[in-house]
Write a protein that holds these residues in place. Sequence first.
Motif, mmCIF file in Angstrom:
data_model
loop_
_atom_site.group_PDB
_atom_site.id
_atom_site.type_symbol
_atom_site.label_atom_id
_atom_site.label_comp_id
_atom_site.label_asym_id
_atom_site.label_seq_id
_atom_site.Cartn_x
_atom_site.Cartn_y
_atom_site.Cartn_z
ATOM 1 N N CYS A 1 -99.405 24.773 82.726
ATOM 2 C CA CYS A 1 -100.000 25.332 83.942
ATOM 3 C C CYS A 1 -99.917 24.329 85.094
ATOM 4 N N ILE A 2 -100.120 23.051 84.786
ATOM 5 C CA ILE A 2 -99.986 21.997 85.801
ATOM 6 C C ILE A 2 -98.552 21.953 86.321
ATOM 7 N N GLU A 3 -97.590 22.055 85.409
ATOM 8 C CA GLU A 3 -96.181 22.037 85.827
ATOM 9 C C GLU A 3 -95.885 23.179 86.787
ATOM 10 N N GLU A 4 -96.391 24.363 86.461
ATOM 11 C CA GLU A 4 -96.100 25.533 87.284
ATOM 12 C C GLU A 4 -96.805 25.467 88.634
ATOM 13 N N GLN A 5 -98.040 24.979 88.633
ATOM 14 C CA GLN A 5 -98.806 24.979 89.873
ATOM 15 C C GLN A 5 -98.337 23.920 90.860
ATOM 16 N N PHE A 6 -97.896 22.755 90.346
ATOM 17 C CA PHE A 6 -97.528 21.653 91.237
ATOM 18 C C PHE A 6 -96.040 21.342 91.220
ATOM 19 N N GLN A 7 -95.248 22.162 90.535
ATOM 20 C CA GLN A 7 -93.807 21.935 90.425
ATOM 21 C C GLN A 7 -93.499 20.551 89.857
ATOM 22 N N PHE A 8 -94.255 20.161 88.841
ATOM 23 C CA PHE A 8 -94.016 18.909 88.132
ATOM 24 C C PHE A 8 -93.176 19.183 86.889
ATOM 25 N N THR A 9 -92.501 18.152 86.424
ATOM 26 C CA THR A 9 -91.935 18.143 85.081
ATOM 27 C C THR A 9 -92.654 17.050 84.306
ATOM 28 N N LEU A 10 -93.336 17.431 83.227
ATOM 29 C CA LEU A 10 -94.102 16.474 82.450
ATOM 30 C C LEU A 10 -93.369 16.106 81.163
ATOM 31 N N SER A 11 -93.676 14.940 80.658
ATOM 32 C CA SER A 11 -93.156 14.532 79.358
ATOM 33 C C SER A 11 -93.720 15.436 78.274
ATOM 34 N N ASN A 12 -92.960 15.653 77.206
ATOM 35 C CA ASN A 12 -93.450 16.451 76.081
ATOM 36 C C ASN A 12 -94.471 15.703 75.244
ATOM 37 N N CYS A 13 -94.489 14.389 75.380
ATOM 38 C CA CYS A 13 -95.379 13.560 74.558
ATOM 39 C C CYS A 13 -96.688 13.273 75.287
ATOM 40 N N TYR A 14 -97.751 13.233 74.553
ATOM 41 C CA TYR A 14 -99.045 12.851 75.098
ATOM 42 C C TYR A 14 -99.864 12.227 73.975
ATOM 43 N N TYR A 15 -100.935 11.555 74.346
ATOM 44 C CA TYR A 15 -101.907 11.159 73.329
ATOM 45 C C TYR A 15 -103.304 11.231 73.925
ATOM 46 N N ILE A 16 -104.277 11.418 73.053
ATOM 47 C CA ILE A 16 -105.670 11.506 73.471
ATOM 48 C C ILE A 16 -106.241 10.098 73.547
ATOM 49 N N LEU B 1 -112.409 15.471 77.057
ATOM 50 C CA LEU B 1 -111.450 14.501 76.539
ATOM 51 C C LEU B 1 -110.410 14.208 77.610
ATOM 52 N N CYS B 2 -109.699 13.089 77.425
ATOM 53 C CA CYS B 2 -108.704 12.657 78.405
ATOM 54 C C CYS B 2 -107.363 12.470 77.711
ATOM 55 N N LEU B 3 -106.311 12.955 78.358
ATOM 56 C CA LEU B 3 -104.954 12.817 77.825
ATOM 57 C C LEU B 3 -104.151 11.868 78.693
ATOM 58 N N GLN B 4 -103.232 11.172 78.066
ATOM 59 C CA GLN B 4 -102.287 10.362 78.819
ATOM 60 C C GLN B 4 -100.875 10.864 78.546
ATOM 61 N N THR B 5 -100.134 11.113 79.618
ATOM 62 C CA THR B 5 -98.740 11.512 79.508
ATOM 63 C C THR B 5 -98.027 10.965 80.740
ATOM 64 N N ARG B 6 -96.847 11.494 81.064
ATOM 65 C CA ARG B 6 -96.110 11.012 82.224
ATOM 66 C C ARG B 6 -95.563 12.188 83.028
ATOM 67 N N ILE B 7 -95.554 12.007 84.346
ATOM 68 C CA ILE B 7 -94.832 12.914 85.231
ATOM 69 C C ILE B 7 -93.398 12.400 85.307
ATOM 70 N N LEU B 8 -92.431 13.247 84.981
ATOM 71 C CA LEU B 8 -91.028 12.837 85.022
ATOM 72 C C LEU B 8 -90.366 13.195 86.354
ATOM 73 N N LYS B 9 -90.741 14.337 86.913
ATOM 74 C CA LYS B 9 -90.217 14.769 88.207
ATOM 75 C C LYS B 9 -91.346 15.386 89.012
ATOM 76 N N PRO B 10 -91.333 15.276 90.345
ATOM 77 C CA PRO B 10 -90.273 14.738 91.195
ATOM 78 C C PRO B 10 -90.190 13.213 91.217
#
Length: 315
Positions: free
Chosen positions: A135-150, A52-61
Amino acid sequence: MESSSKGLLTQVTQFWNLLDDLAESNPESYQKFIQQQLKEGKELCAAPEPQLCLQTRILKPKEKLLFINLCQWKRIPAPESATHPVPLSIGRPEDISETSDVYTVIDVAYHPDVLQAAEKDQVKKDQLIRMAMRCIEEQFQFTLSNCYYITKFRIKGSIQRMKQNLMGIQTNPADLREKMRNELTLEKIRSSTVSNSDQFPQLLLPEDQVSSKTACLIEEISSTEIKVEMKRPAYELKIVADQNEKPLKIELKVELPGVNSVSLCDLSVSEDDILIEVSEKYRLYLNLPESVDTEMTTAKFIKEKATLIVTMPLV
């Protein structure tokens, strides 16, 4: 290095002598052993498959659109037990341009049993998704949005790109078979299989959130956090129709006393259900009466009334 190579060669020779002896003394056991190796070799060579594929947003950097492809891959070890960590593999982020759109794609792979168990339970699916995001946030030092949809599609980008990203090699069948054959041979000699969990990043799910067959990845949570009981908030769900009484959309109003910002709300929507969570306060999971268009779904928070309004157009 030379002594190490000689020692390994000695072990290989001993291993093949043992096989020869087994073939002569117990042909049935020998046949079962070979069949097992062929089965494991086939799984080892199997490529990851999109789930499956999710859509969300990278907020930082830097803010940008993010697609996460969740894939099943037999080469990822299954959890040893309900109390063991569950391995996953994360590919490198890839920026892709389509006409004027620029977005990032990250591929994440779990063992098939982990994803299949999550498909049967919306709560576990949401946990699995959010664990992958963390895990993505920790590995790449990203801040992701809390919202997502499939999304409606199972993968963003080509399958070939995903395979190359996760496997880290050009997917030439001949080269892959040779690589896997070497790994399988050394596997029994060195007692170092692909199920060695040190090869994969791992997090741990609290014991009360795992089943006997699968577990999801999450950082270890303290017992005080686990015991927090989240309330089911008051809500109103209705289908809005046009003047001809044709259903157009589903509107959900959720009362969240004590919440003063939409940033505190975790919202996930699929075609047939919705999950809203406010950390340590509220949790609402609903099956939707009609299939909705997740890409056109919107949410707004009325601060004065502490009310979240989610509008979901029908497909």
